[in-house]
Design an enzyme around this catalytic site. Sequence first.
Site, mmCIF file in Angstrom:
data_model
loop_
_atom_site.group_PDB
_atom_site.id
_atom_site.type_symbol
_atom_site.label_atom_id
_atom_site.label_comp_id
_atom_site.label_asym_id
_atom_site.label_seq_id
_atom_site.Cartn_x
_atom_site.Cartn_y
_atom_site.Cartn_z
ATOM 1 N N TYR A 109 0.852 -1.188 0.000
ATOM 2 C CA TYR A 109 0.000 0.000 0.000
ATOM 3 C C TYR A 109 0.885 1.233 0.000
ATOM 4 C CZ TYR A 109 -3.240 3.622 1.580
ATOM 5 O OH TYR A 109 -3.972 4.767 1.669
ATOM 6 N N GLU A 197 -3.442 7.590 -4.138
ATOM 7 C CA GLU A 197 -3.435 6.318 -3.414
ATOM 8 C C GLU A 197 -3.259 5.166 -4.390
ATOM 9 O OE1 GLU A 197 -6.093 4.582 0.131
ATOM 10 O OE2 GLU A 197 -7.143 4.576 -1.801
#
Length: 387
Positions: A109, A197
């Site tokens: 992530y 993101e």
Amino acid sequence: MNLHEYQAKAVLREFGVPTPRGVTVAAAGQCAAAAAELGGEAWVIKAQVHAGGRGKAGGVRLCRSAEELSAAAEGLLGKRLVTYQNAPDGQPVSTLLIEETLPIARELYLSITVDRAAERIGLVASAAGGMEIEEVAATAPEKILRETVDPITGLMDYQGRNLAFGLGLAGEQIAAFVKLVKTCYRIFLERDLSLLEINPLVVTADGRILPLDCKMGIDDNALYRQKALAELADFSQIDPKEAEAHHHNVNYIALNGNIGCMVNGAGLAMATMDLIKLSGGMPANFLDVGGGATAQSVAQAFQIILADANVKAVLINIFGGIVRCDLIAEGIIQAVKEVGVKVPVIVRLEGTNADKGRELLAGSGLAIIAANDLNEAAKRAVVEAAA
């Protein structure tokens, strides 16, 4: 303003970041050609909506034939995809992204956003990427890595290496990750983003690091200088009332209450909503007509508020600093007549020419309730909405 995944990945490629090969389709009949163009024996089809949690909601599917792709497309296009982020109504699916499959070894992530507490840009990374990242952040915060960027020096290489080491990367992967992070930081600055993101950021079996999914949010206040990105806005993804407000340059956010709010100034609007809640009511919206409110903007605001069938009363709270309260009163009277308001309207005026404004409202012959102060106005709105 948010971008779709395929749009965000196009921005990544513009800056030299490699992404999985993909094709967008808007009809099930285009799937066979997309599969042929990509080649291979399996593909991933992804619904393009401005929400996370698509995988759990059935919006991301693995297909092993052109027929399976077409069937999946038929089941998604023209429907509303409901995820935990956009419940209860979901968002319409009008575009699908079909991508090649990759041999995934690990899921990571990575995100860049504004750390408001530190008043700086912050980077967040985790070795526990994928669909459960929110649960990881809640239950195992020690797995979340952070770096804060000094605005004077900018993002430093050692910060990228710190994250790479924390993610368990090694060898050439470290340099590739640092390059990716620095490029994403550059994109964040040059494209005026509020969020970038990548989840998951995958490490493939052959050691490559690729963004399997990407979200980008652009600062609305910077859209005037990001015209190319502004043209990518998909207004079908937001509340229709919010889309209408955007076109009229009115700041509006739909909420779940039954008291419509019309206020000039964001801070005053927040205080008004707080007082409604404190008085036992629920605001139906945040609406800031701005410091230079006019009769026309008031009428437009009325139309947007009343498009919500849940609204049972409207509270107007105007502080006449830049604008005169008597002019606002004239605008309110005109708007009530033009729009045909059928719910109680409570008005609190304060500031320049407030007394004259209240006189105009009282002599209008319309069912407008004038309040002397904000507490009284909030309490009266709650009573009228419940009647």
